[in-house]
Write a protein that holds these residues in place. Structure first.
Motif, PDB file in Angstrom:
ATOM      1  N   LYS A   3       0.172  14.110 -10.757  1.00  0.00           N
ATOM      2  CA  LYS A   3      -0.244  14.493  -9.409  1.00  0.00           C
ATOM      3  C   LYS A   3       0.469  13.633  -8.378  1.00  0.00           C
ATOM      4  CE  LYS A   3      -4.750  14.039 -10.150  1.00  0.00           C
ATOM      5  NZ  LYS A   3      -6.166  13.963  -9.783  1.00  0.00           N
ATOM      6  N   ILE A   4       0.674  14.197  -7.208  1.00  0.00           N
ATOM      7  CA  ILE A   4       1.225  13.440  -6.088  1.00  0.00           C
ATOM      8  C   ILE A   4       0.061  12.750  -5.393  1.00  0.00           C
ATOM      9  CG2 ILE A   4       2.379  13.608  -3.857  1.00  0.00           C
ATOM     10  CD1 ILE A   4       3.952  15.976  -4.998  1.00  0.00           C
ATOM     11  N   ILE A   5       0.143  11.432  -5.279  1.00  0.00           N
ATOM     12  CA  ILE A   5      -0.903  10.645  -4.643  1.00  0.00           C
ATOM     13  C   ILE A   5      -0.490  10.385  -3.199  1.00  0.00           C
ATOM     14  CG2 ILE A   5      -2.220   8.502  -4.724  1.00  0.00           C
ATOM     15  CD1 ILE A   5      -2.582  10.242  -7.218  1.00  0.00           C
ATOM     16  N   PRO A   6      -1.287  10.836  -2.228  1.00  0.00           N
ATOM     17  CA  PRO A   6      -0.921  10.568  -0.833  1.00  0.00           C
ATOM     18  C   PRO A   6      -1.001   9.072  -0.536  1.00  0.00           C
ATOM     19  CG  PRO A   6      -3.075  11.624  -0.949  1.00  0.00           C
ATOM     20  CD  PRO A   6      -2.521  11.594  -2.344  1.00  0.00           C
ATOM     21  N   ILE A   7      -0.022   8.574   0.192  1.00  0.00           N
ATOM     22  CA  ILE A   7       0.022   7.153   0.544  1.00  0.00           C
ATOM     23  C   ILE A   7      -0.829   6.932   1.786  1.00  0.00           C
ATOM     24  CG2 ILE A   7       1.514   5.270   1.295  1.00  0.00           C
ATOM     25  CD1 ILE A   7       3.718   6.500  -0.397  1.00  0.00           C
ATOM     26  N   GLU A   8      -1.734   5.960   1.677  1.00  0.00           N
ATOM     27  CA  GLU A   8      -2.641   5.639   2.773  1.00  0.00           C
ATOM     28  C   GLU A   8      -2.457   4.189   3.188  1.00  0.00           C
ATOM     29  OE1 GLU A   8      -6.373   6.471   0.930  1.00  0.00           O
ATOM     30  OE2 GLU A   8      -6.143   8.643   1.140  1.00  0.00           O
ATOM     31  N   GLU A   9      -3.105   3.810   4.269  1.00  0.00           N
ATOM     32  CA  GLU A   9      -3.039   2.434   4.753  1.00  0.00           C
ATOM     33  C   GLU A   9      -3.544   1.487   3.665  1.00  0.00           C
ATOM     34  OE1 GLU A   9      -4.878  -0.263   8.357  1.00  0.00           O
ATOM     35  OE2 GLU A   9      -4.729   1.903   8.609  1.00  0.00           O
ATOM     36  N   GLY A  10      -2.819   0.416   3.428  1.00  0.00           N
ATOM     37  CA  GLY A  10      -3.193  -0.563   2.412  1.00  0.00           C
ATOM     38  C   GLY A  10      -2.571  -0.309   1.055  1.00  0.00           C
ATOM     39  N   ASP A  11      -1.846   0.802   0.901  1.00  0.00           N
ATOM     40  CA  ASP A  11      -1.216   1.126  -0.380  1.00  0.00           C
ATOM     41  C   ASP A  11       0.115   0.397  -0.589  1.00  0.00           C
ATOM     42  OD1 ASP A  11      -3.259   2.781  -1.142  1.00  0.00           O
ATOM     43  OD2 ASP A  11      -2.203   4.650  -0.682  1.00  0.00           O
ATOM     44  N   TYR A  12       0.721  -0.064   0.496  1.00  0.00           N
ATOM     45  CA  TYR A  12       1.988  -0.780   0.377  1.00  0.00           C
ATOM     46  C   TYR A  12       2.195  -1.667   1.592  1.00  0.00           C
ATOM     47  CZ  TYR A  12       4.132   2.263   3.869  1.00  0.00           C
ATOM     48  OH  TYR A  12       4.441   2.910   5.032  1.00  0.00           O
ATOM     49  N   TYR A  13       3.148  -2.578   1.459  1.00  0.00           N
ATOM     50  CA  TYR A  13       3.607  -3.364   2.603  1.00  0.00           C
ATOM     51  C   TYR A  13       5.119  -3.458   2.496  1.00  0.00           C
ATOM     52  CZ  TYR A  13       3.767  -7.239  -0.772  1.00  0.00           C
ATOM     53  OH  TYR A  13       4.029  -8.026  -1.858  1.00  0.00           O
TER      54      TYR A  13
END
Length: 53
Positions: A3-13
């Motif tokens: 599945k494609i996981i939508p990227i949200e705030e806090g998922d990366y920097y």
């Protein structure tokens, strides 16, 4: 099929060089280890040994 996981705030920097670095939060949402030696892998994979702890 994965599945494609939508990227949200806090998922990366962004690293100092401008690369996206995924956080433990994102890896847990994704639900599996990709065995790429990610910096914040919550699954305990060590790229040097090729094993999960």
């Amino acid at each position: 099929m994965r599945k494609i996981i939508p990227i949200e705030e806090g998922d990366y920097y962004l690293s100092e060089k401008g690369y996206k670095v995924f956080t433990e939060q994102y890896h847990l949402k994704r639900g599996y280890c990709c065995e790429s030696g990610c910096r914040h892998c919550p699954y305990g994979f060590e790229k040097k040994t090729g094993k999960k702890q």
